[in-house]
Every structure is written in structure tokens, then in C-alpha cells.
Scaffold this active site. Structure first.
Site, PDB file in Angstrom:
ATOM      1  N   LYS A 158       0.872  -1.189   0.000  1.00 18.56           N
ATOM      2  CA  LYS A 158       0.000   0.000   0.000  1.00 18.56           C
ATOM      3  C   LYS A 158       0.903   1.231   0.000  1.00 18.56           C
ATOM      4  O   LYS A 158       1.622   1.507   0.962  1.00 18.56           O
ATOM      5  CB  LYS A 158      -0.900  -0.017   1.231  1.00 18.56           C
ATOM      6  CG  LYS A 158      -1.964   1.049   1.235  1.00 18.56           C
ATOM      7  CD  LYS A 158      -1.566   2.173   2.127  1.00 18.56           C
ATOM      8  CE  LYS A 158      -2.419   3.379   2.050  1.00 18.56           C
ATOM      9  NZ  LYS A 158      -1.615   4.550   1.706  1.00 18.56           N
TER      10      LYS A 158
ATOM     11  N   GLU B  26      10.491   1.967   9.666  1.00 22.95           N
ATOM     12  CA  GLU B  26      11.500   2.922   9.194  1.00 22.95           C
ATOM     13  C   GLU B  26      10.858   4.296   9.267  1.00 22.95           C
ATOM     14  O   GLU B  26       9.977   4.614   8.469  1.00 22.95           O
ATOM     15  CB  GLU B  26      11.895   2.600   7.739  1.00 22.95           C
ATOM     16  CG  GLU B  26      12.547   1.258   7.546  1.00 22.95           C
ATOM     17  CD  GLU B  26      13.943   1.194   8.139  1.00 22.95           C
ATOM     18  OE1 GLU B  26      14.487   2.233   8.555  1.00 22.95           O
ATOM     19  OE2 GLU B  26      14.487   0.082   8.205  1.00 22.95           O
TER      20      GLU B  26
ATOM     21  N   GLU C 219      10.993  17.207  12.581  1.00 30.25           N
ATOM     22  CA  GLU C 219      11.328  16.930  11.185  1.00 30.25           C
ATOM     23  C   GLU C 219      10.488  17.833  10.283  1.00 30.25           C
ATOM     24  O   GLU C 219       9.261  17.811  10.342  1.00 30.25           O
ATOM     25  CB  GLU C 219      11.016  15.459  10.869  1.00 30.25           C
ATOM     26  CG  GLU C 219      11.422  15.058   9.474  1.00 30.25           C
ATOM     27  CD  GLU C 219      11.050  13.610   9.154  1.00 30.25           C
ATOM     28  OE1 GLU C 219       9.935  13.191   9.502  1.00 30.25           O
ATOM     29  OE2 GLU C 219      11.882  12.917   8.543  1.00 30.25           O
TER      30      GLU C 219
ATOM     31  N   CYS D 222      14.312  10.943   4.440  1.00 30.52           N
ATOM     32  CA  CYS D 222      14.328  10.627   5.875  1.00 30.52           C
ATOM     33  C   CYS D 222      15.704  10.915   6.475  1.00 30.52           C
ATOM     34  O   CYS D 222      15.804  11.271   7.638  1.00 30.52           O
ATOM     35  CB  CYS D 222      13.951   9.169   6.085  1.00 30.52           C
ATOM     36  SG  CYS D 222      14.924   8.025   5.100  1.00 30.52           S
TER      37      CYS D 222
HETATM   38  P1  NDP Z   1       3.027   8.999   6.711  1.00 32.40           P
HETATM   39  O1  NDP Z   1       3.399   8.392   8.010  1.00 32.40           O
HETATM   40  O2  NDP Z   1       2.043  10.108   6.692  1.00 32.40           O
HETATM   41  O3  NDP Z   1       2.479   7.889   5.702  1.00 32.40           O
HETATM   42  C1  NDP Z   1       3.181   6.709   5.369  1.00 32.40           C
HETATM   43  C2  NDP Z   1       2.206   5.670   4.874  1.00 32.40           C
HETATM   44  O4  NDP Z   1       1.350   5.252   5.936  1.00 32.40           O
HETATM   45  C3  NDP Z   1       1.278   6.168   3.778  1.00 32.40           C
HETATM   46  O5  NDP Z   1       1.053   5.138   2.859  1.00 32.40           O
HETATM   47  C4  NDP Z   1       0.031   6.512   4.567  1.00 32.40           C
HETATM   48  O6  NDP Z   1      -1.100   6.587   3.767  1.00 32.40           O
HETATM   49  C5  NDP Z   1      -0.014   5.365   5.556  1.00 32.40           C
HETATM   50  N1  NDP Z   1      -0.780   5.617   6.789  1.00 32.40           N
HETATM   51  C6  NDP Z   1      -1.179   6.794   7.319  1.00 32.40           C
HETATM   52  N2  NDP Z   1      -1.822   6.578   8.504  1.00 32.40           N
HETATM   53  C7  NDP Z   1      -1.833   5.233   8.708  1.00 32.40           C
HETATM   54  C8  NDP Z   1      -2.325   4.392   9.757  1.00 32.40           C
HETATM   55  N3  NDP Z   1      -2.955   4.885  10.840  1.00 32.40           N
HETATM   56  N4  NDP Z   1      -2.144   3.053   9.657  1.00 32.40           N
HETATM   57  C9  NDP Z   1      -1.493   2.529   8.584  1.00 32.40           C
HETATM   58  N5  NDP Z   1      -1.018   3.283   7.557  1.00 32.40           N
HETATM   59  C10 NDP Z   1      -1.170   4.610   7.630  1.00 32.40           C
HETATM   60  O7  NDP Z   1       4.406   9.446   6.033  1.00 32.40           O
HETATM   61  P2  NDP Z   1       4.624  10.263   4.705  1.00 32.40           P
HETATM   62  O8  NDP Z   1       4.062   9.483   3.555  1.00 32.40           O
HETATM   63  O9  NDP Z   1       4.204  11.674   4.894  1.00 32.40           O
HETATM   64  O10 NDP Z   1       6.233  10.194   4.545  1.00 32.40           O
HETATM   65  C11 NDP Z   1       7.098  11.052   5.158  1.00 32.40           C
HETATM   66  C12 NDP Z   1       7.728  10.401   6.388  1.00 32.40           C
HETATM   67  O11 NDP Z   1       8.324   9.166   6.041  1.00 32.40           O
HETATM   68  C13 NDP Z   1       8.840  11.246   6.967  1.00 32.40           C
HETATM   69  O12 NDP Z   1       8.697  11.285   8.361  1.00 32.40           O
HETATM   70  C14 NDP Z   1      10.100  10.492   6.577  1.00 32.40           C
HETATM   71  O13 NDP Z   1      11.192  10.724   7.442  1.00 32.40           O
HETATM   72  C15 NDP Z   1       9.624   9.079   6.623  1.00 32.40           C
HETATM   73  N6  NDP Z   1      10.490   8.224   5.825  1.00 32.40           N
HETATM   74  C16 NDP Z   1      11.317   7.335   6.472  1.00 32.40           C
HETATM   75  C17 NDP Z   1      12.224   6.572   5.765  1.00 32.40           C
HETATM   76  C18 NDP Z   1      13.130   5.594   6.456  1.00 32.40           C
HETATM   77  O14 NDP Z   1      13.642   4.691   5.782  1.00 32.40           O
HETATM   78  N7  NDP Z   1      13.377   5.727   7.748  1.00 32.40           N
HETATM   79  C19 NDP Z   1      12.337   6.685   4.305  1.00 32.40           C
HETATM   80  C20 NDP Z   1      11.399   7.638   3.720  1.00 32.40           C
HETATM   81  C21 NDP Z   1      10.524   8.368   4.471  1.00 32.40           C
HETATM   82  P3  NDP Z   1      -1.570   8.006   3.131  1.00 32.40           P
HETATM   83  O15 NDP Z   1      -0.377   8.892   3.091  1.00 32.40           O
HETATM   84  O16 NDP Z   1      -2.043   7.659   1.777  1.00 32.40           O
HETATM   85  O17 NDP Z   1      -2.636   8.511   4.050  1.00 32.40           O
END
Ligand code: NDP
Length: 485
Positions: free
Chosen positions: A179, A253, A388, A287
């Protein structure tokens, strides 16, 4: 902005069949000009049920898990090759979906293809352990797939993030439901098409699109055995809470606020571009972005002048142009969020040394562009130094000596990555070991290898991806005792 109501809905993949989805379709927006590039189907609870059911059947019939390791590897190699053979088009799909530059998207397709090949070889060369017996029996530890894995990913680098989930999960013999983020769903659909083309058995890889609630339904579904998640720390924390309640294993992550440290004995000709790229490349939407730059007080002014110069010449522009350093941010609402952080820094007394105002005129008026921004004059307690931002915003902070530096750099709830710039190799080692971070770069930044474990300390995550361990984490160990009496 065109309404897009006339566009066909892009379906997702369940059990090797394309499904339009029972949820309300949504738009995928090109952040360079605000245009709608596709309408995407959204999964309903019934679709999520269907995807989990398909993955469970595929797991239980052992159509995938029972293949010999080298047979699984063959399909992973094929995925890597299919990606490579269509690399230019796929790079441009990501570019339109999240605004990353063509240079970066091309590099990410190559890296994703290598990820599939790497895990094909890990799969093929995986070994079972024979542990020393303590009686008249022999014992063997076998590693078996966990089962059905939900892989939930962020929008900033779908090509690599999704490959880093799919490849080890599949290599380990699991079935999967991927997803992607609602903000950049197109690459997950490209992976779905490649999976069909490669000839994976039905139900082994399922892809659903939709917003966060689709992710939540997956996490809470009783048919899902494990969750691999990349995203923000708050989302990670609620997933961990749900997984804890349901006793499901997780790999998380999460976010970062990484320190990039410049000692007075560093080669500034390398440290300035290195730290600048560490925060500004990809528009800071990384990230591991080195968003807290610590500089020894003796060279602070000289360093800031150099960084300012670099930031002012950092070219924003259309992501497809060869000389563009930074495309738009992923969305207009994300740009607003970044702007609010900069305002908060200014309210806390920061000096704006560069950027800080969205550009105007020409194509800038249409897209979510934001310039390379530098804030100075703050201490580490300000909100912009602690949270962040996920945008091209660096805070530059002075330090006195090594001890002061380690204290300041570790004073963060995050622990994803760090950089150290110095010509003293002993100091480089001491500081690298003292920093509480999952990855430390010495005289470089953001170099990544699929063979090296990656993940965060503290609030930056749980577990490690990449490397052999990246496949092991999606497996259960089983000890078998065989009596010799
Ligand atoms: P989010 O946490 O907002 O979303 C990540 C994913 O989780 C999306 O697919 C989102 O869906 C989904 N999601 C949202 N709420 C829930 C829930 N309650 N239960 C299950 N899934 C859920 O992150 P972002 O997409 O905004 O990405 C940015 C973040 O990701 C930054 O904090 C960045 O640091 C981190 N990141 C970490 C990496 C690592 O390897 N450590 C690498 C890349 C990014 P939807 O967005 O469609 O609502």
C-alpha cells in the site's frame, strides 16, 4: 486545475486481477504544475479483505513459499530486468507523481532494479544453521516465511522504498499486500504491472491504493501476519500500538532530524557541498536529510557564507531539466507546512540566511516550489531544530568542542543518520561511535548500499532493512531437534 472526472480510474491488483476498488477514487497530482495526471482507484474494506484473502490463499497453497530458493530468485531477477528495460518511462512516472528530478528518478530506478537482484542473490545463497547438539540428537535451525506481510510506504521515494519492501519480503517466501502513499501511488501500480509480466503466481503480490485508513485496515486485519512500514514517526507509533495489541511483528522505518557535523579541521571544499546536498537534494524530502548542521565555532562564519553561496545557486526548476538541482515539493499543502516551520523559526529569533520565500513568476506560479533555506542564530531548543520539517530547510548551529558537539547532536528524539566532516581519522571514529544513529557517514553523506543494514535508533524506527538481515526480519526461526537414540 482540470477536474479529471472524465479520466478512467487506474485500478489496483488483487490475485493477479485489476480491480477498480469500492472506495472513492482520488487524483494523483503533478506538483510541478498542479495538473491531475491520473485518477486512482481506492480500496474499500471489502477490497482489503479480498487482497488479504488472496495473499493468504497464495501463502497457504505454498505456490510461492514452497518454490526452491533459486526458483524464487529467478522471478526476482526477472523483476529487476523488467525494471531496467523500461527504466526511462518508469523514472518519468515517479517524476510526475512526486516532483523529484529526472536525475534522481533515473538513479532510483537503477537502485530499485539492483535491490531485486541483490535479494535474488541473498535468497539463492541463504544458509541454514546446524547448531552444536548438547545430547544424543542433532539440531537444525530453519528460517521460514512469516506469512502474509502488509508493506506500507511513504511518498518521497516510492521506487526505492517499495523495492526495499517487496524484494526481501518475497525473497523470504512471504506473500504481500503493498500500500503506497496516496500522494504518490503510481509507482506501486507500475510494480503491480511488472509482477504480472514477470509471471508471479496469483495472490503472491497484491497492490492496493487509497489513503491512511486503507493502511489501518491492513494493519488491523486478522489475516495479516506482519507489517513493514516506512513513514512518519507518529504514524509508526500508532501502527506499533495496533501491532502490539495484536502481537504482530513490525519493522518500522521512521523520521529523522539528522546532524551533519563539520569540525574546524574539515576540508570545506568538500564539506560545504556535501552538507548542502545532504539537506537540499530531493528538496529535503528525505528521511536521512542532514537538517541540523553543526559547525565548530572557529569556522562558523566562513562555513555559513559558503553554504549561503551554495544555497543561492541551487537551481530550482522543472524536474525534467538536466540542470535542475531541485524540483517542486510533493504537494502544495506540504509546501505550506514547510513555510509554517520557517515562520516558526523566525518567530523564535532565527536569521534567514537564504531562501524562506516561495518563488514567483513563470512556471514557479503553478508548482509547489520552495527554495533552499538556511536558518541561523537559534539554539537547539527551537521547534525547527527539534522537529522533522521534511523540506529544504537547514538550521546551522555552532559547537565548541567534541564533547559539546556529541551532547548537542544526540539531544534529539530521533536517531536515523548523521554525518561527520573532519581530517582527523581518530576523531572521526570516536564521534561516529558516540553518535546515537543507525547510519553515520564520514566525509560523505547520503551514500547508501543495499548490502548495509539501515534503520533508526530511538524514535527513528524499530528493526533494520537492507542487507541479509533485511530478509531475515521477514522470517521466523524454527529449531528442529532430531533424536539419534
Ligand atoms: P506517513 O506516516 O504520513 O504515511 C506513510 C504511509 O502510511 C502512507 O502510505 C500513509 O497513507 C499510511 N498511513 C497513514 N496513517 C496510517 C495508519 N494509521 N495506519 C497505517 N497506515 C497509515 O508518512 P509520509 O508518507 O508523509 O512520509 C514522510 C515520512 O516518512 C517522513 O517522516 C520520513 O522521514 C519518513 N520516511 C522514512 C524513511 C526511512 O527509511 N526511515 C524513508 C522515507 C521516508 P496516506 O499517506 O495515503 O494517508
Amino acid at each position: 486545475m482540470p477536474s479529471g472526472a472524465d479520466k478512467p480510474i487506474r485500478p489496483f491488483l488483487i490475485d493477479n486481477e485489476w480491480v477498480a476498488g469500492g472506495g472513492e477514487s482520488f487524483a494523483s497530482i503533478n506538483p510541478s504544475d498542479g495538473s491531475e495526471i491520473a485518477r486512482i482507484g481506492s480500496a474499500s474494506p471489502k477490497d482489503v479483505d479480498g487482497a488479504v484473502g488472496a495473499a493468504r490463499r497464495a501463502f497457504e497453497t505454498q505456490a510461492w513459499s514452497n518454490l526452491k530458493f533459486h526458483e524464487r530468485a529467478r522471478l526476482l531477477y526477472r523483476l529487476g530486468d523488467l525494471l531496467t528495460s523500461d527504466s526511462e518511462r518508469i523514472a518519468r512516472v515517479q517524476l510526475a507523481d512526486n516532483g523529484k528530478t529526472l536525475k534522481e528518478c533515473r538513479a532510483q530506478v537503477a537502485s530499485a532494479a539492483d535491490t531485486f537482484r541483490y535479494y535474488a542473490s541473498v535468497c539463492e545463497t541463504f544458509e541454514t544453521e546446524l547448531t552444536p547438539p548438547r545430547g544424543n540428537y542433532w539440531t537444525v535451525t530453519v528460517s521460514e516465511p512469516v506469512g502474509v506481510v502488509a508493506a506500507i510506504t511513504a511518498w518521497n521515494s516510492p521506487l526505492t522504498l517499495e523495492a526495499q519492501k517487496l524484494a526481501p519480503i518475497l525473497a523470504a517466501g512471504n506473500t504481500v499486500i503493498l500500500k503506497a502513499s496516496e500522494l504518490a501511488p503510481l509507482i506501486s501500480l507500475e510494480y503491480a504491472a511488472l509482477v504480472l509480466k514477470a509471471g508471479f503466481p496469483p495472490g503472491v503480490v497484491n497492490v492496493v491504493t487509497g489513503a491512511g485508513q486503507v493502511g489501518r485496515w491492513l494493519v488491523e486485519h486478522p489475516g495479516v501476519d506482519m507489517i513493514g512500514f516506512t513513514g512518519g514517526t507518529n504514524t509508526g507509533s500508532s501502527i506499533a500500538a495496533a501491532a502490539g495489541r495484536l502481537l504482530k511483528p513490525v519493522v518500522l522505518e521512521l523520521g529523522g532530524k539528522s546532524p551533519n557535523i563539520v569540525f574546524e579541521d574539515a576540508d570545506l571544499k568538500k564539506a560545504i557541498p556535501g552538507t548542502a546536498d545532504g539537506i537540499f537534494s530531493g528538496g529535503g524530502q528525505s528521511c536521512v536529510a542532514g537538517s541540523r548542521i553543526f559547525v565548530q565555532h572557529t569556522i562558523y562564519d566562513e562555513f555559513v557564507r559558503g553554504l549561503q553561496n551554495f544555497a543561492r545557486n541551487y537551481r530550482m526548476g522543472p524536474p525534467e531539466c538536466a540542470d535542475t538541482d531541485m524540483g517542486p515539493l510533493v504537494s502544495f499543502s506540504h509546501r505550506e507546512r514547510v513555510q509554517k516551520y520557517v515562520e516558526s523559526g523566525l518567530n523564535d529569533g532565527a536569521t534567514l540566511s537564504s531562501g524562506g520565500i516561495a518563488p514567483k513568476g513563470d512556471f514557479f506560479d503553478k508548482g509547489a516550489f520552495y527554495p533552499a533555506t538556511i536558518l541561523t542564530g537559534l539554539d537547539g531548543r527551537a521547534q525547527v531544530c527539534r522537529e522533522e520539517i521534511f523540506g529544504p530547510v537547514a538550521v546551522v548551529l555552532p559547537f565548541q568542542d567534541e564533547q559539546d558537539l556529541i551532547h548537542q547532536a544526540n539531544d534529539s528524539e530521533f536517531g536515523l543518520a548523521a554525518g561527520v566532516w573532519t581530517s582527523d581519522y581518530k576523531k572521526a571514529w570516536r564521534v561516529a561511535r558516540a553518535l546515537r544513529a543507525g547510519t553515520v557517514w564520514i566525509n560523505t553523506y547520503k551514500q547508501l548500499s543495499i548490502a548495509t543494514p539501515f534503520g533508526g535508533f530511538k524514535q527513528s524506527g524499530i528493526g533494520r532493512e537492507k542487507g541479509v538481515q533485511g530478509m531475515r526480519c521477514y522470517m521466523e526461526n524454527k529449531g528442529i531437534y532430531w533424536s539419534l537414540d
